[in-house]
Enzyme design. Structure first.
Site, PDB file in Angstrom:
ATOM      1  N   ASP A   1     -27.152  -8.166  17.793  1.00  0.00           N
ATOM      2  CA  ASP A   1     -28.073  -8.858  18.390  1.00  0.00           C
ATOM      3  C   ASP A   1     -27.590 -10.094  19.267  1.00  0.00           C
ATOM      4  O   ASP A   1     -26.150 -10.239  19.101  1.00  0.00           O
ATOM      5  CB  ASP A   1     -28.658  -9.566  16.897  1.00  0.00           C
ATOM      6  CG  ASP A   1     -29.630  -8.818  16.298  1.00  0.00           C
ATOM      7  OD1 ASP A   1     -30.442  -8.035  17.135  1.00  0.00           O
ATOM      8  OD2 ASP A   1     -30.012  -8.721  15.041  1.00  0.00           O
TER       9      ASP A   1
ATOM     10  N   ARG B   1     -26.759  -1.520  18.143  1.00  0.00           N
ATOM     11  CA  ARG B   1     -27.099  -3.034  18.809  1.00  0.00           C
ATOM     12  C   ARG B   1     -26.977  -4.023  18.189  1.00  0.00           C
ATOM     13  O   ARG B   1     -27.545  -4.300  17.120  1.00  0.00           O
ATOM     14  CB  ARG B   1     -28.792  -2.697  19.144  1.00  0.00           C
ATOM     15  CG  ARG B   1     -29.465  -1.493  19.585  1.00  0.00           C
ATOM     16  CD  ARG B   1     -30.788  -1.699  19.605  1.00  0.00           C
ATOM     17  NE  ARG B   1     -31.286  -0.213  20.183  1.00  0.00           N
ATOM     18  CZ  ARG B   1     -32.459  -0.091  20.090  1.00  0.00           C
ATOM     19  NH1 ARG B   1     -33.414  -0.858  19.774  1.00  0.00           N
ATOM     20  NH2 ARG B   1     -33.085   1.293  20.550  1.00  0.00           N
TER      21      ARG B   1
ATOM     22  N   ARG C   1     -26.151 -10.116   7.690  1.00  0.00           N
ATOM     23  CA  ARG C   1     -26.358 -11.452   7.902  1.00  0.00           C
ATOM     24  C   ARG C   1     -26.947 -11.899   6.585  1.00  0.00           C
ATOM     25  O   ARG C   1     -26.759 -13.021   5.863  1.00  0.00           O
ATOM     26  CB  ARG C   1     -27.165 -11.690   9.077  1.00  0.00           C
ATOM     27  CG  ARG C   1     -26.193 -11.645  10.107  1.00  0.00           C
ATOM     28  CD  ARG C   1     -26.672 -11.508  11.493  1.00  0.00           C
ATOM     29  NE  ARG C   1     -27.815 -12.682  11.732  1.00  0.00           N
ATOM     30  CZ  ARG C   1     -28.627 -12.979  12.856  1.00  0.00           C
ATOM     31  NH1 ARG C   1     -28.706 -12.149  13.562  1.00  0.00           N
ATOM     32  NH2 ARG C   1     -29.436 -13.932  12.593  1.00  0.00           N
TER      33      ARG C   1
ATOM     34  N   TYR D   1     -18.004  -4.856   9.318  1.00  0.00           N
ATOM     35  CA  TYR D   1     -18.429  -6.193   9.723  1.00  0.00           C
ATOM     36  C   TYR D   1     -17.561  -7.219   9.107  1.00  0.00           C
ATOM     37  O   TYR D   1     -17.243  -7.027   7.922  1.00  0.00           O
ATOM     38  CB  TYR D   1     -19.955  -6.340   9.463  1.00  0.00           C
ATOM     39  CG  TYR D   1     -20.742  -5.384  10.561  1.00  0.00           C
ATOM     40  CD1 TYR D   1     -20.862  -6.008  11.508  1.00  0.00           C
ATOM     41  CD2 TYR D   1     -21.236  -4.218  10.260  1.00  0.00           C
ATOM     42  CE1 TYR D   1     -21.941  -5.392  12.432  1.00  0.00           C
ATOM     43  CE2 TYR D   1     -22.123  -3.379  10.888  1.00  0.00           C
ATOM     44  CZ  TYR D   1     -22.370  -4.035  12.036  1.00  0.00           C
ATOM     45  OH  TYR D   1     -23.422  -3.535  12.663  1.00  0.00           O
TER      46      TYR D   1
END
Lengths: 268, 268
Positions: free
Chosen positions: B70, B68, B220, B128
């Site tokens: 964000d 998922r 992050r 990522y």
């Protein structure tokens, strides 16, 4: 000499406020704007710049741009001239204006300009880029900054060959949209290049063109004309025929605004 | 074996509709979405995909994503698995779904997947990218796809040195936001690179990281931690101390979502 603001003129015609000229280099994403030029009821780049200028300098702005970009057209280096009585130093003006501007308009530089600087009349050369994307789907993160050509591949090498016909001093009346107010339709294009690179399962094609001036919609019509060559419906030599015809109906379509970028304006 | 849709089950338990599994590779600009996962009152990527799927297949979709993302996070190659009784061929599904999807969600590929394919559980490796921009003004045409770091320069070489401490098999609990439901916080990062290039009068810094899995907000927090090293407030070796501390409070801030891209998910 240009007239100063009414307020100054009314206060006293003998006490002349010292003014100076500045050159602002401005970038904007044109997607949300009805073009450069101020309009009373539509968001415009000139409008947001004037609002910011008024707030910072407490002065009614007199901005001249190198040219009016149309609705949806972008700029990396639009040049805006301003005559001002403000004594705020350029570095502080840059920061202050950028703090007030929306995030799709950014001032890249504030530089001193010679007295009487006029961004339109004094420009020597302009460079535009027209961005095309071919392939089944649009380039996701640049979707508002290209013309997504869905009708098959485009041969960039042929487009470059066709584009070479535009280089030189020519009457570009075939490439001009109606509604323009030029005394002459002769312009000199000094450089035109077509580059490609793979993007998002498709191909990005950039047409970059430099000249001493451009007629209304000329770069967009150059792009639409080169697309006719790239898709194979016309040979590269046809571009020379389009120019020779001196007839807008002979050229390709006017490419949509969102692929057009004003890259750079040069002054002496 | 997973249960098929209620409708099929109710019609007859003996007549089993033949189903197959498909793997969708999906790109999206997350700016307008409250993340991947369907929510009743917010726009979500899963929501727009389900709507398109229903229209094309007349079938209630059962989509599983690799993870998922964000709110505000983007994807170049999110992978979505679907079990379907539809016999529409992949190429036509791709075209049909893309024709219905909004312009910020694009399906890049529809491929056959092995029976029982589950995009979350079957993934081997994910990559990522976290995009930073330093400089006085944001990068105009990428302004919604970076973290604009305004507080001075970042030393990308130091960030790369710090990032090297993350490579390997480690307990990443220091890098995990609360609220995650993992049985183990050990993960293996196989690659982490920091690259830079000049953009719009500033510098773009990309942190690209590949691993066998990531905890909640881990990329992050890796970005926020490397920023502490890049700005000079911590030495590169401090990253190893952060990992060893097994304490979220020791790491840097959670970098904002708009700089994060899910680049690629790999399966066996």
């Amino acid at each position: 000499m240009r007239r100063r603001s009414n307020r100054v003129a009314v206060e006293s015609s003998s006490v002349v406020a010292a003014t100076r000229w500045l050159k602002l280099t401005v970038a904007y994403d044109g997607a949300a704007y009805a073009g450069w030029q101020w309009q009373p009821t539509e968001p415009t780049v000139q409008g947001v710049l004037q609002d910011a200028w008024r707030t910072i300098t407490q002065e009614e702005p007199r901005l001249t741009a190198s040219g009016r970009t149309d609705a949806g057209v972008h700029a990396e280096g639009q040049v805006v001239g301003v005559e001002t009585a403000s004594t705020i130093e350029p570095r502080r003006l840059l920061r202050g204006l950028n703090a007030l501007l929306p995030d799709d308009v950014v001032i890249r530089a504030v530089d001193p300009a010679p007295a009487g600087f006029h961004a339109t009349h004094d420009s020597l050369r302009k460079t535009y880029r027209y961005q095309l994307h071919t392939g089944p789907t649009p380039p996701l993160f640049d979707r508002r900054h290209v013309w997504h050509w869905r009708a098959g591949p485009l041969d960039a090498e042929r487009m470059g060959q066709g584009g070479a016909c535009f280089v030189g001093r020519h009457d570009f009346v075939s490439l001009e949209s109606v509604g323009s107010e030029r005394s002459s339709t002769v312009r000199t294009i000094t450089d035109l290049t077509v580059t490609t690179r793979p993007v998002d399962g498709g191909e990005r094609i950039d047409i970059t063109v430099t000249g001493d001036g451009f007629l209304y919609n000329m770069v967009r019509t150059i792009a639409g004309t080169l697309v006719e060559v790239g898709r194979g419906s016309k040979p590269p030599e046809w571009v020379a025929e389009v120019l020779a015809a001196r007839n807008r109906a002979k050229a390709g379509q006017t490419a949509p605004p969102q692929g057009l970028f004003l890259v750079r304006v040069e002054y002496s």
